[in-house]
Design a protein around this motif. Structure first.
Motif, PDB file in Angstrom:
ATOM      1  N   ALA A 195       0.827  -1.198   0.000  1.00 23.54           N
ATOM      2  CA  ALA A 195       0.000   0.000   0.000  1.00 23.54           C
ATOM      3  C   ALA A 195       0.865   1.253   0.000  1.00 23.54           C
ATOM      4  CB  ALA A 195      -0.930  -0.015   1.217  1.00 23.54           C
ATOM      5  N   GLY A 196       0.470   2.263  -0.804  1.00 28.44           N
ATOM      6  CA  GLY A 196       1.155   3.538  -0.824  1.00 28.44           C
ATOM      7  C   GLY A 196       2.396   3.584  -1.681  1.00 28.44           C
ATOM      8  N   ARG A 197       2.719   2.507  -2.385  1.00 25.02           N
ATOM      9  CA  ARG A 197       3.923   2.499  -3.214  1.00 25.02           C
ATOM     10  C   ARG A 197       3.648   3.146  -4.567  1.00 25.02           C
ATOM     11  NH1 ARG A 197       8.203  -2.023  -1.656  1.00 25.02           N
ATOM     12  NH2 ARG A 197       8.041  -1.704   0.598  1.00 25.02           N
ATOM     13  N   ILE A 198       4.729   3.535  -5.247  1.00 26.00           N
ATOM     14  CA  ILE A 198       4.645   4.251  -6.513  1.00 26.00           C
ATOM     15  C   ILE A 198       5.272   3.404  -7.603  1.00 26.00           C
ATOM     16  CG2 ILE A 198       5.310   6.351  -7.734  1.00 26.00           C
ATOM     17  CD1 ILE A 198       5.548   7.726  -5.017  1.00 26.00           C
ATOM     18  N   LEU A 199       4.625   3.306  -8.764  1.00 28.14           N
ATOM     19  CA  LEU A 199       5.178   2.580  -9.894  1.00 28.14           C
ATOM     20  C   LEU A 199       6.279   3.434 -10.509  1.00 28.14           C
ATOM     21  CD1 LEU A 199       4.634  -0.122 -11.319  1.00 28.14           C
ATOM     22  CD2 LEU A 199       3.258   1.131 -12.987  1.00 28.14           C
ATOM     23  N   THR A 200       7.494   2.922 -10.427  1.00 28.56           N
ATOM     24  CA  THR A 200       8.674   3.712 -10.787  1.00 28.56           C
ATOM     25  C   THR A 200       9.467   2.987 -11.861  1.00 28.56           C
ATOM     26  OG1 THR A 200       8.749   4.487  -8.492  1.00 28.56           O
ATOM     27  CG2 THR A 200      10.704   4.893  -9.864  1.00 28.56           C
ATOM     28  N   SER A 201       9.929   3.719 -12.871  1.00 30.04           N
ATOM     29  CA  SER A 201      10.669   3.113 -13.978  1.00 30.04           C
ATOM     30  C   SER A 201      12.166   3.301 -13.795  1.00 30.04           C
ATOM     31  CB  SER A 201      10.227   3.726 -15.306  1.00 30.04           C
ATOM     32  OG  SER A 201      10.595   5.092 -15.350  1.00 30.04           O
ATOM     33  N   ASP A 202      12.949   2.362 -14.408  1.00 29.41           N
ATOM     34  CA  ASP A 202      14.396   2.550 -14.467  1.00 29.41           C
ATOM     35  C   ASP A 202      14.743   3.212 -15.794  1.00 29.41           C
ATOM     36  OD1 ASP A 202      14.178   0.618 -16.402  1.00 29.41           O
ATOM     37  OD2 ASP A 202      15.130  -0.981 -15.224  1.00 29.41           O
ATOM     38  N   ALA A 203      16.026   3.256 -16.115  1.00 34.83           N
ATOM     39  CA  ALA A 203      16.462   3.954 -17.322  1.00 34.83           C
ATOM     40  C   ALA A 203      15.958   3.285 -18.589  1.00 34.83           C
ATOM     41  CB  ALA A 203      17.988   4.047 -17.338  1.00 34.83           C
ATOM     42  N   ASN A 204      15.605   2.003 -18.497  1.00 37.04           N
ATOM     43  CA  ASN A 204      15.132   1.276 -19.671  1.00 37.04           C
ATOM     44  C   ASN A 204      13.603   1.225 -19.752  1.00 37.04           C
ATOM     45  OD1 ASN A 204      17.788   0.592 -20.565  1.00 37.04           O
ATOM     46  ND2 ASN A 204      17.851  -0.987 -18.955  1.00 37.04           N
ATOM     47  N   GLY A 205      12.936   1.898 -18.835  1.00 34.14           N
ATOM     48  CA  GLY A 205      11.485   1.904 -18.843  1.00 34.14           C
ATOM     49  C   GLY A 205      10.862   0.742 -18.104  1.00 34.14           C
ATOM     50  N   VAL A 206      11.659  -0.078 -17.419  1.00 36.94           N
ATOM     51  CA  VAL A 206      11.114  -1.191 -16.635  1.00 36.94           C
ATOM     52  C   VAL A 206      10.579  -0.626 -15.329  1.00 36.94           C
ATOM     53  CG1 VAL A 206      11.600  -3.384 -15.530  1.00 36.94           C
ATOM     54  CG2 VAL A 206      12.732  -2.789 -17.688  1.00 36.94           C
ATOM     55  N   ALA A 207       9.320  -0.888 -15.023  1.00 41.76           N
ATOM     56  CA  ALA A 207       8.678  -0.301 -13.848  1.00 41.76           C
ATOM     57  C   ALA A 207       8.456  -1.339 -12.764  1.00 41.76           C
ATOM     58  CB  ALA A 207       7.352   0.338 -14.241  1.00 41.76           C
ATOM     59  N   THR A 208       8.649  -0.911 -11.535  1.00 43.64           N
ATOM     60  CA  THR A 208       8.369  -1.742 -10.362  1.00 43.64           C
ATOM     61  C   THR A 208       7.757  -0.866  -9.289  1.00 43.64           C
ATOM     62  OG1 THR A 208      10.600  -1.350  -9.497  1.00 43.64           O
ATOM     63  CG2 THR A 208      10.266  -3.343 -10.832  1.00 43.64           C
TER      64      THR A 208
END
Length: 651
Positions: free
Chosen positions: A306-319
Motif C-alpha cells: 500500500a502507498g507504493r509508486i510505480l517507478t521506472s528505471d532507465a530502460n522503462g522497466v517499472a516496479t
C-alpha cells in the motif's frame, strides 16, 4: 478304328475345302465348332483339355503362348519358375513366361473388383497413377470412407459428397471439415499436430476471407469479419459455438489497405481488443493508447504494498517502489487537504485539455459537492442540486420559496428578472426589487394570473387586455377561425355552414313510405342549426289538373350510398321535415315538363363532441288524384343551379 479314320478324313477334307472344322455338325460356325451330340438325356458331353500335375507343367518345354491345360494335382512339384502361379487345381494358360490361372474351380464367379462386390486384400496393393488422375464421383453422404474394424471400430475418414464436406472420425461432418475424437484416449488420441522439417519448417495456419466467389473474388469492406477460432463447451444440452471463448479478426480497411484488428473473447463477450494501429484495450473495444485499461489494474512484482509508486528505471522497466523520504502525496486522490496561505487561490490551467470527474457509485446522492448543498452532483441519477444535496430532477433548485433563477439582476439585487416559486405556484419576475411580487404566476391548477398572484380562472388579468392581429378596428369581435380555437378580431357575422350538392335521384309518382339518399349532405359542428334547403322540382310526364303528390324530406346521420334507403336522424328537431306538394295544371295533361322551386327549413341539434355529417333524404310520398305511374320527379337533389343547402348557427 474306321470311325477315327473317317473323322480324320472329314477333318482333313473340311480343312482343304472351307478351313473350318465341325464336330457333330456339317456347318461349323468357327474354325473349330463342337456341337453336343445329344441335346437331351444324360450322356456326358464336352471338351477334355490335357490333364497334368504341377510337376509336369513345370517340366514342359517349347510351350506355345495361349496353350491351355488343366492341373489336376499340386501334390508334385513346387510353386516356382513357370509354375509360380499354380497354387491349386484348375485351368491355366501359358502367357509366354508363366502358367496363369484361368479361374478357380471352387467359384463360378470370382470377379471381386470393387464395382461388383466387397472383397478382402490378400496382400499389400499399390495404385501407380503416373500422370493419370483417380476420381470418385457421388451424390450421397459417406460416399468414400476409411474405417477401422474390430476393437475401437469407427470411421477414420469420410467424404460427404452430398454437402461437399470431409469428416475425420465422423461419417456426418457438420461443417466443411470436421474432426471428431470419440473415446480415443486423453493422450495423442485427441491431439492435432502440424509439423515442418527442413525447407518445410515454420508451418502456418491461414484463415482467409473475401467477397465474390472463388473464381472471381472481391475485396472485403470495413467491419466485415475475417475469421475466428472458437473454444466451445457443451452446456444446456447444446454447443453454443459463439458463446464460449474465441479469437476473432475483423477487417478495418477500405478495400485497398491491409488493416485488421484482433479480439479475444471469453464467455461470449469481448475482453481484449488489439486495434488496427496496435493499441491494446482491456475492458474497452476502442483503445486510444498503446495500453488502455477500463477498470482496475493490478501489477505484482513481489514488492507491491500500500502507498507504493510505480517507478521506472532507465530502460522503462517499472516496479513498485516506496516513495522517497520527505515526499508526501497530498493530491486529492490520496487524502483530504487544505489550501494554505492568506486569500490563496489555486487555478487549474487546462489549455485544450478536458477536466472530467467520473463516478462509478451505485448508491448515494451527493458524489461531488461544493460547500455542502451549494452545489451537489448525484452521479447515480445524473442530477445536479443547487441548494439541496438530494436533487429530485436533472436540475433541482431546492425546496425553498422566493426568487430562484435569475436571467439578469442588478448588482444591488433590486432589479431582478427571472423565475421563482411560492407554495404550488411558479412565478415570473421582471424588474422586481428584493421583496417585490411576481408579475405573472402559474399555479398547479393550470391558472395564469397577470397582475394578480391568486388567479381565479384559467386566465385572470387585472387591467386591460390588448390583442393585435394585423389591422383591428373598433367594434370588432374576437372570433375563432378553426376548430382548434384559433381566434382573430373580425367584424360580427353569422356563423354559416354550406352543404355539398351532388348526385340526384328520380322519384316516381307512387305511394311509398321509404326515404332515399339524394347525394346532398352537410357537415355541422356541435350545436343547434337552422338548415335551409332549396330544391328544383322537375316533373317529367303527364300531370293533369287535380293530380299531384305530397313529398317529404329530412336528414339522416347514416353512412348511405346515393339511392339507398335511410331513416331520420335523432338530432333533427322541430321542424323535422321540409315537405312540399307537386300538382298538375290544365296545360300538362299531355306531358309537358313542369319546373318549380321548393324551399324550407329543418332544425338540427348536433349533441356530439365533434363535427357530424347529415345526409339529405327524400320520399314518404302520398298521391293525390290519379296521376300516371310513368310521371317522375327527375334529378331531385341534382347539381341544378337553384339547389342549395346551408345552415346558420342558432346557439
Amino acid at each position: 478304328m474306321k470311325k477315327n479314320i473317317l473323322l480324320l478324313s472329314m477333318i482333313t477334307f473340311s480343312s482343304f475345302v472351307i478351313a473350318q472344322v465341325g464336330v457333330n455338325t456339317p456347318n461349323p460356325n468357327a474354325t473349330f465348332d463342337i456341337t453336343a451330340k445329344n441335346i437331351t438325356g444324360t450322356t456326358a458331353e464336352g471338351l477334355l483339355i490335357p490333364r497334368i500335375d504341377r510337376l509336369r507343367a513345370f517340366n514342359m518345354t517349347g510351350i506355345t503362348t495361349s496353350t491351355l491345360i488343366y492341373v489336376n494335382s499340386i501334390a508334385n512339384g513346387s510353386q516356382t519358375g513357370k509354375a509360380v502361379n499354380i497354387d491349386n487345381v484348375g485351368y491355366y494358360y501359358f502367357d509366354g513366361t508363366n502358367w496363369v490361372k484361368l479361374n478357380s474351380r471352387t467359384s463360378v464367379d470370382n470377379d471381386t473388383n470393387i464395382y461388383n462386390k466387397d472383397g478382402s486384400l490378400a496382400d499389400n496393393r499399390v495404385v501407380t497413377q503416373g500422370a493419370n488422375t483417380l476420381t470418385f464421383n457421388g451424390t450421397v453422404r459417406n460416399v468414400l470412407s476409411i474405417n477401422r474394424t474390430g476393437t475401437n471400430a469407427g470411421t477414420v475418414l469420410s467424404a460427404d459428397a452430398l454437402n461437399k464436406r470431409i469428416g475425420v472420425g465422423t461419417a456426418t461432418p457438420a461443417g466443411k471439415f470436421e474432426i471428431v475424437s470419440d473415446g480415443e484416449g486423453s493422450a495423442a488420441g485427441n491431439d492435432f499436430y502440424f509439423k515442418g522439417f527442413g525447407d518445410s519448417k515454420n508451418p502456418a495456419f491461414y484463415l482467409t476471407s473475401s467477397n465474390g466467389t472463388a473464381a472471381s473474388p472481391t475485396n472485403l469492406v470495413n467491419n466485415e469479419q475475417i475469421g475466428g477460432l472458437y473454444f466451445t463447451p457443451r452446456a444446456n444440452n447444446t454447443f453454443a459455438f459463439t458463446g464460449g471463448s474465441g479469437i476473432l479478426s475483423t477487417y478495418k480497411g477500405n478495400g485497398t489497405t491491409l488493416l485488421t484488428d484482433l479480439s479475444l473473447n471469453t464467455s461470449g463477450a469481448e475482453r481484449i481488443k488489439i486495434d488496427e494501429s496496435g493499441n491494446v484495450g482491456i475492458g474497452t473495444t476502442t483503445p486510444t493508447n498503446r495500453l488502455h485499461v477500463n477498470g482496475s489494474l493490478k501489477i505484482e512484482n513481489g514488492s507491491q504494498a500500500a502507498g507504493r509508486i510505480l517507478t521506472s528505471d532507465a530502460n522503462g522497466v517499472a516496479t513498485w517502489q516506496a516513495p522517497a523520504a520527505g515526499i508526501v502525496d497530498t493530491s486529492i486522490y490520496a487524502a483530504n487537504g487544505t489550501i494554505t496561505g492568506t486569500n490563496a487561490t489555486r487555478i487549474v490551467a487546462q489549455a485544450t485539455n478536458n477536466l472530467a470527474f467520473t463516478s462509478t457509485a451505485t448508491t448515494g446522492t451527493s458524489h461531488f459537492a461544493i460547500d455542502g448543498s451549494t452545489f451537489s452532483v448525484d452521479a447515480v441519477n445524473n442530477r445536479i442540486g443547487i441548494g439541496t444535496t438530494v436533487p429530485k430532477n436533472l436540475l433541482d433548485l431546492g425546496s425553498g420559496n422566493g426568487k430562484k433563477l435569475a436571467l439578469w439582476n442588478s448588482t444591488a439585487g433590486d432589479d431582478f428578472y427571472g423565475f421563482g416559486n411560492a407554495a404550488n405556484v411558479l412565478q415570473f419576475f421582471a424588474g422586481a426589487n428584493a421583496t417585490g411580487d411576481a408579475l405573472i404566476t402559474l399555479n398547479k391548477n393550470g391558472r395564469v394570473g397577470i397582475g394578480t398572484t391568486t388567479p381565479a380562472t384559467n386566465f385572470h388579468t387585472v387591467g386591460t387586455v390588448r390583442l393585435e392581429n394585423g389591422t383591428p378596428t373598433a367594434g370588432m369581435v374576437l372570433t375563432s377561425t378553426d376548430g382548434l380555437g384559433t381566434a382573430t378580431w373580425q367584424r360580427a357575422s353569422s356563423n354559416v355552414v354550406t352543404g355539398t350538392i351532388t348526385g340526384g335521384i328520380n322519384i316516381n309518382f307512387e305511394n311509398n313510405s321509404l326515404m332515399k339518399y339524394t347525394g346532398n349532405y352537410i357537415t355541422l359542428p356541435p350545436g343547434k342549426w337552422v338548415v335551409n334547403i332549396t330544391q328544383l322540382i322537375r316533373i317529367n310526364g303527364p300531370l293533369a289538373l287535380g293530380n299531384g303528390m305530397f313529398v317529404r324530406s329530412t336528414f339522416s346521420d347514416e353512412n348511405l350510398a346515393i339511392g339507398a334507403t335511410g331513416t331520420q336522424s335523432s338530432d333533427v328537431i322541430r321542424p323535422t321535415m321540409m315537405s312540399f306538394m307537386v300538382t298538375g295544371n290544365a296545360g300538362n295533361g299531355g306531358g309537358t315538363t313542369i319546373n318549380d322551386v321548393k324551399t324550407g327549413s329543418i332544425y338540427i341539434n348536433n349533441t356530439s363532441a365533434g363535427n357530424k355529417t347529415y345526409r339529405y333524404i327524400v320520399g314518404s310520398t302520398n298521391l293525390s288524384g290519379n296521376p300516371s305511374n310513368t310521371t317522375t320527379i327527375i334529378g331531385l337533389g341534382g347539381n341544378w343551379s337553384e339547389n342549395a343547402i346551408y345552415a346558420t348557427a342558432v346557439n
